[in-house]
Write a protein that holds these residues in place. Structure first.
Motif, PDB file in Angstrom:
ATOM      1  N   LYS A  79       0.841  -1.212   0.000  1.00  0.00           N
ATOM      2  CA  LYS A  79       0.000   0.000   0.000  1.00  0.00           C
ATOM      3  C   LYS A  79       0.872   1.255   0.000  1.00  0.00           C
ATOM      4  CE  LYS A  79      -3.993   1.971   2.255  1.00  0.00           C
ATOM      5  NZ  LYS A  79      -4.068   2.960   3.224  1.00  0.00           N
ATOM      6  N   PHE A  80       1.921   1.253   0.822  1.00  0.00           N
ATOM      7  CA  PHE A  80       2.843   2.392   0.895  1.00  0.00           C
ATOM      8  C   PHE A  80       3.444   2.678  -0.477  1.00  0.00           C
ATOM      9  CE2 PHE A  80       7.318   3.734   1.369  1.00  0.00           C
ATOM     10  CZ  PHE A  80       7.144   4.959   1.992  1.00  0.00           C
ATOM     11  N   CYS A  81       3.964   1.641  -1.137  1.00  0.00           N
ATOM     12  CA  CYS A  81       4.596   1.817  -2.450  1.00  0.00           C
ATOM     13  C   CYS A  81       3.581   2.235  -3.511  1.00  0.00           C
ATOM     14  CB  CYS A  81       5.306   0.534  -2.878  1.00  0.00           C
ATOM     15  SG  CYS A  81       6.830   0.215  -1.966  1.00  0.00           S
ATOM     16  N   LYS A  82       2.402   1.665  -3.471  1.00  0.00           N
ATOM     17  CA  LYS A  82       1.372   1.996  -4.454  1.00  0.00           C
ATOM     18  C   LYS A  82       0.965   3.461  -4.360  1.00  0.00           C
ATOM     19  CE  LYS A  82      -3.101   0.503  -6.094  1.00  0.00           C
ATOM     20  NZ  LYS A  82      -3.420  -0.524  -7.001  1.00  0.00           N
ATOM     21  N   GLU A  83       0.960   4.002  -3.166  1.00  0.00           N
ATOM     22  CA  GLU A  83       0.513   5.376  -2.958  1.00  0.00           C
ATOM     23  C   GLU A  83       1.640   6.407  -2.999  1.00  0.00           C
ATOM     24  OE1 GLU A  83      -1.634   5.154   0.735  1.00  0.00           O
ATOM     25  OE2 GLU A  83      -3.310   4.064  -0.186  1.00  0.00           O
ATOM     26  N   HIS A  84       2.893   5.973  -2.886  1.00  0.00           N
ATOM     27  CA  HIS A  84       4.003   6.936  -2.819  1.00  0.00           C
ATOM     28  C   HIS A  84       4.321   7.482  -4.213  1.00  0.00           C
ATOM     29  CE1 HIS A  84       7.757   8.843  -1.804  1.00  0.00           C
ATOM     30  NE2 HIS A  84       7.465   8.649  -0.528  1.00  0.00           N
ATOM     31  N   PRO A  85       4.377   8.802  -4.370  1.00  0.00           N
ATOM     32  CA  PRO A  85       4.588   9.389  -5.700  1.00  0.00           C
ATOM     33  C   PRO A  85       5.972   9.138  -6.306  1.00  0.00           C
ATOM     34  CG  PRO A  85       4.638  11.092  -4.009  1.00  0.00           C
ATOM     35  CD  PRO A  85       4.221   9.819  -3.332  1.00  0.00           C
ATOM     36  N   ASP A  86       6.964   8.771  -5.504  1.00  0.00           N
ATOM     37  CA  ASP A  86       8.303   8.529  -6.039  1.00  0.00           C
ATOM     38  C   ASP A  86       8.497   7.105  -6.559  1.00  0.00           C
ATOM     39  OD1 ASP A  86       9.003  11.126  -5.458  1.00  0.00           O
ATOM     40  OD2 ASP A  86      10.128  10.634  -3.641  1.00  0.00           O
ATOM     41  N   VAL A  87       7.576   6.202  -6.259  1.00  0.00           N
ATOM     42  CA  VAL A  87       7.714   4.808  -6.682  1.00  0.00           C
ATOM     43  C   VAL A  87       7.267   4.666  -8.133  1.00  0.00           C
ATOM     44  CG1 VAL A  87       6.989   2.420  -6.291  1.00  0.00           C
ATOM     45  CG2 VAL A  87       7.450   3.926  -4.336  1.00  0.00           C
ATOM     46  N   LEU A  88       8.186   4.219  -8.974  1.00  0.00           N
ATOM     47  CA  LEU A  88       7.896   3.989 -10.390  1.00  0.00           C
ATOM     48  C   LEU A  88       7.377   2.574 -10.636  1.00  0.00           C
ATOM     49  CD1 LEU A  88      11.088   5.586 -11.981  1.00  0.00           C
ATOM     50  CD2 LEU A  88       8.857   6.662 -11.622  1.00  0.00           C
ATOM     51  N   GLU A  89       7.990   1.613  -9.953  1.00  0.00           N
ATOM     52  CA  GLU A  89       7.631   0.204 -10.097  1.00  0.00           C
ATOM     53  C   GLU A  89       7.824  -0.469  -8.750  1.00  0.00           C
ATOM     54  OE1 GLU A  89       9.645  -1.768 -13.477  1.00  0.00           O
ATOM     55  OE2 GLU A  89      10.325   0.234 -14.022  1.00  0.00           O
TER      56      GLU A  89
END
Length: 145
Positions: A79-89
């Motif tokens: 959830k954190f990665c899905k919502e974080h704007p800096d995560v590309l993949e």
């Protein structure tokens, strides 16, 4: 998947904006036939979509990294990665780590903030990306353009 369809995919991977007329010329077929083949490749899921590659440098996101996680909370990290704007993949993987995230940030300070925030979900290990030598494509070596 026949040889012509492989050629079409190969050409579209290099230039998805190619006109159907030019694509037809490259595979030595009539444009209506190529249009139909592309439509069938899309409908059958071989072609999932078309995208635009944006320059991270021009977007002021020159700090890129792969962050590997030994996660104690996989659902929370997802959830954190899905919502974080800096995560590309973000990938769930098997092995010593449970997730790998590719991120692009504006600064080392932003990278540090990302790492600090992600520690709530497990132990991160960060690898800065210095350069890239290959983009994501499927190569068909028997294809001649």
């Amino acid at each position: 998947m026949d040889k012509i369809n492989k050629q079409i995919i190969h050409i579209l991977q290099k230039n998805a904006r190619i006109s159907m007329k030019e694509l037809a010329e490259k595979v030595h077929m009539a444009a209506p036939s190529v249009i139909e083949r592309v439509r069938k490749l899309e409908e059958s899921g071989f072609i999932e979509g078309y995208s635009t590659t944006v320059s991270l440098k021009k977007m002021n996101r020159e700090i890129t990294a792969m962050v590997l996680f030994k996660s104690k909370d996989c659902h929370g990290l997802y959830k954190f990665c899905k919502e974080h704007p800096d995560v590309l993949e973000c990938y769930r993987v098997a092995g010593e780590v449970s997730y790998i995230a590719k991120i692009a940030t504006h600064s080392v300070e932003d990278l540090e903030k990302f790492i600090d925030a992600s520690m709530a979900f497990g132990t991160p290990s960060t690898n800065l990306i210095l350069s890239s030598s290959k983009k994501e494509t499927i190569e068909y070596h028997e294809v001649n353009e």
